[in-house]
Design an enzyme around this catalytic site. Structure first.
Site, PDB file in Angstrom:
ATOM      1  N   GLY A 212     -14.440  -2.577 -56.835  1.00 56.36           N
ATOM      2  CA  GLY A 212     -14.049  -1.887 -55.601  1.00 56.36           C
ATOM      3  C   GLY A 212     -14.742  -0.548 -55.510  1.00 56.36           C
ATOM      4  O   GLY A 212     -15.720  -0.294 -56.225  1.00 56.36           O
ATOM      5  N   ASN A 213     -14.272   0.294 -54.604  1.00 59.68           N
ATOM      6  CA  ASN A 213     -14.835   1.642 -54.505  1.00 59.68           C
ATOM      7  C   ASN A 213     -13.738   2.611 -54.084  1.00 59.68           C
ATOM      8  O   ASN A 213     -12.606   2.211 -53.827  1.00 59.68           O
ATOM      9  CB  ASN A 213     -16.032   1.657 -53.542  1.00 59.68           C
ATOM     10  CG  ASN A 213     -15.643   1.220 -52.150  1.00 59.68           C
ATOM     11  OD1 ASN A 213     -14.855   1.883 -51.494  1.00 59.68           O
ATOM     12  ND2 ASN A 213     -16.167   0.075 -51.710  1.00 59.68           N
ATOM     13  N   HIS A 214     -14.099   3.894 -54.006  1.00 56.30           N
ATOM     14  CA  HIS A 214     -13.083   4.931 -53.795  1.00 56.30           C
ATOM     15  C   HIS A 214     -12.744   5.202 -52.330  1.00 56.30           C
ATOM     16  O   HIS A 214     -12.064   6.166 -52.041  1.00 56.30           O
ATOM     17  CB  HIS A 214     -13.542   6.251 -54.434  1.00 56.30           C
ATOM     18  CG  HIS A 214     -13.585   6.200 -55.925  1.00 56.30           C
ATOM     19  ND1 HIS A 214     -12.452   5.976 -56.681  1.00 56.30           N
ATOM     20  CD2 HIS A 214     -14.612   6.315 -56.804  1.00 56.30           C
ATOM     21  CE1 HIS A 214     -12.773   5.973 -57.955  1.00 56.30           C
ATOM     22  NE2 HIS A 214     -14.081   6.172 -58.066  1.00 56.30           N
ATOM     23  N   ALA A 280     -16.162   0.606 -46.216  1.00 52.62           N
ATOM     24  CA  ALA A 280     -17.099   0.662 -47.347  1.00 52.62           C
ATOM     25  C   ALA A 280     -17.060  -0.712 -48.017  1.00 52.62           C
ATOM     26  O   ALA A 280     -16.348  -0.937 -49.002  1.00 52.62           O
ATOM     27  CB  ALA A 280     -16.662   1.750 -48.315  1.00 52.62           C
TER      28      ALA A 280
END
Ligand code: CTP
Length: 403
Positions: A212-214, A280
């Site tokens: 995943g990402n932030h 994102a």
């Protein structure tokens, strides 16, 4: 969300018996989230007390140009009050006040505010039936509307005199509903459908782990809210996020992976007028998702990743009438890279985030962006809250779709 939320409402109350209903109107406006400033005409105080109204509105009630009891009193600046207000409601509007409004008479604070204000003005007449029918009143009602003031018509019913007829001030609930409907009718994106993607996507490795990402989703949620405030029908397709749309009339579709987001976007793109893809999305996902939790055995673990579908590009290829907006997060050659992304994905506008700018990008509540249109126009923004950036973006989209 109520359209009255965070609106600055100046409520003018004039000297009619219906002023008792204005206390309830203040309460209803406050309940809708409006900031209410009451201005009473001096004689209206005979009908309803400033104490009641200041308690309900949570603001001191104004009636005179200065507070005559206070020798250090400051001037209640009618011009500032008019500029502060998003709109003015005069309820009840007596025959006397309407006549003064028509003729430009300015002998109290409320009339001075009215004459100097540039915002929309609603007025709710209230008087006895013969006064309401009188030629001079009819003339004033017409004149006031010709000048752009919006009348909330009086209702038929029993009047304070005991007579039955037309002239009763609209009920506070009807006044609020009338104003909400009127605002909605004039909203610039009314009848338009806006699709927004937000947040990260999670690409499962096994039942407990993911890539995943932030991304917090905040930027996309603010865009969805800004579009909704402009009257659009909004579909928000979001990956995992703690952000909320509570109080807004937004259709939210929760997804987890890039594939789910792809399917949801393709399910709605055809009917939308504007699509803003701010999510994102993971560019890669594990080729295989293990059905059992991966046990640690070896000293290293290889994970083969494959590209996810580029959702933005896929709808760019399908685009017909839609206005399409993408985001780009760049660390070098920002403008050139963003421009080439705009062309490659067939966008109308790209929002460039540069990671070099402090306060921009993931997580925080601020952002600093540059808008690049397909026409080549470049608009460099300041560091602003994500809410302000969202509002700037929607303003630009509106300008471009109406150009
Ligand atoms: N996007 C998408 N689907 C993907 C990847 C990205 O819809 N699978 C969208 C994002 O929502 C964003 C834009 O494409 O609007 C970002 O483009 P992308 O090419 O991913 O930009 P970067 O992540 O900046 O890419 P690169 O690594 O190529 O610079």
């Amino acid at each position: 969300m109520s359209l009255l939320r965070e609106q600055n409402v100046l409520l003018g109350i004039t000297a009619g018996i219906a002023a008792y209903k204005s206390a309830w109107l203040v309460r209803l406006l406050v309940k809708q989230g409006a900031n209410v400033q009451v201005v009473l005409t001096p004689s209206a105080k005979e009908f309803v007390t400033p104490l009641t109204l200041s308690t309900l509105s949570k603001n001191p009630v104004l009636s005179h140009f200065t507070d005559e009891k206070d020798e250090n009193a400051v001037w209640n600046n009618h011009v500032d009050l008019g500029l502060w207000a998003d709109f003015i409601i005069i309820a009840p509007a007596t025959a006397n006040t309407m006549s003064k409004m028509t003729n430009g008479i300015c002998d109290n604070l409320l009339l001075a505010v009215y004459l100097s204000a540039k915002c929309p003005v609603y007025f709710a007449p209230a008087m006895d039936l013969d006064m309401y029918k009188h030629d001079s009143t009819r003339h004033n009602l017409i004149e006031l509307q010709k000048r752009g003031n919006v009348m909330i018509p009086a209702e038929h019913g029993e009047l304070a005199s005991g007579l039955v007829g037309e002239g009763r001030m609209a009920e506070p609930e009807s006044i609020v509903a009338f104003i909400e409907a009127h605002i909605k009718e004039g909203l610039p994106l009314k009848g338009k459908k806006v699709l927004v993607t937000a947040g990260p996507t999670y690409e499962a490795i096994d039942p407990v782990r993911f890539i995943g990402n932030h991304s917090s989703g905040k930027m996309g949620f603010e865009i969805a809210k800004a579009a909704s405030k402009m009257g659009a029908e909004v579909v928000l397709i979001s990956g995992p996020s703690n952000e909320s749309i509570e109080g807004y009339s937004i259709e939210k579709i929760s997804v987890v992976s890039a594939e789910e987001m792809y399917n949801a976007v393709h399910g709605h793109f055809d009917q939308c007028h504007v699509a803003v893809l701010s999510a994102a999305v993971a560019d890669y996902r594990p080729e295989k998702t293990e059905s059992e939790k991966i046990k640690k055995t070896d000293s290293s673990l290889g994970l083969k990743l494959v590209k996810t579908e580029d959702i933005l590009k896929s709808i760019g290829d399908l685009k017909r009438h839609q206005y399409l907006v993408g985001f780009a997060l760049e660390t070098s050659n920002e403008i050139e890279n963003a421009k080439s992304k705009l062309e490659r994905k067939n966008l109308d506008l790209i929002v460039l985030n540069s990671l070099k700018d402090t306060g921009a990008g993931f997580g925080g509540s601020t952002n600093k962006v540059t808008f690049i249109s397909a026409s080549g126009a470049i608009k460099v923004g300041e560091l602003k809250s994500k809410r302000e950036v969202a509002s700037d973006l929607m303003d630009l989209i509106l300008k471009n779709i109406n150009a």
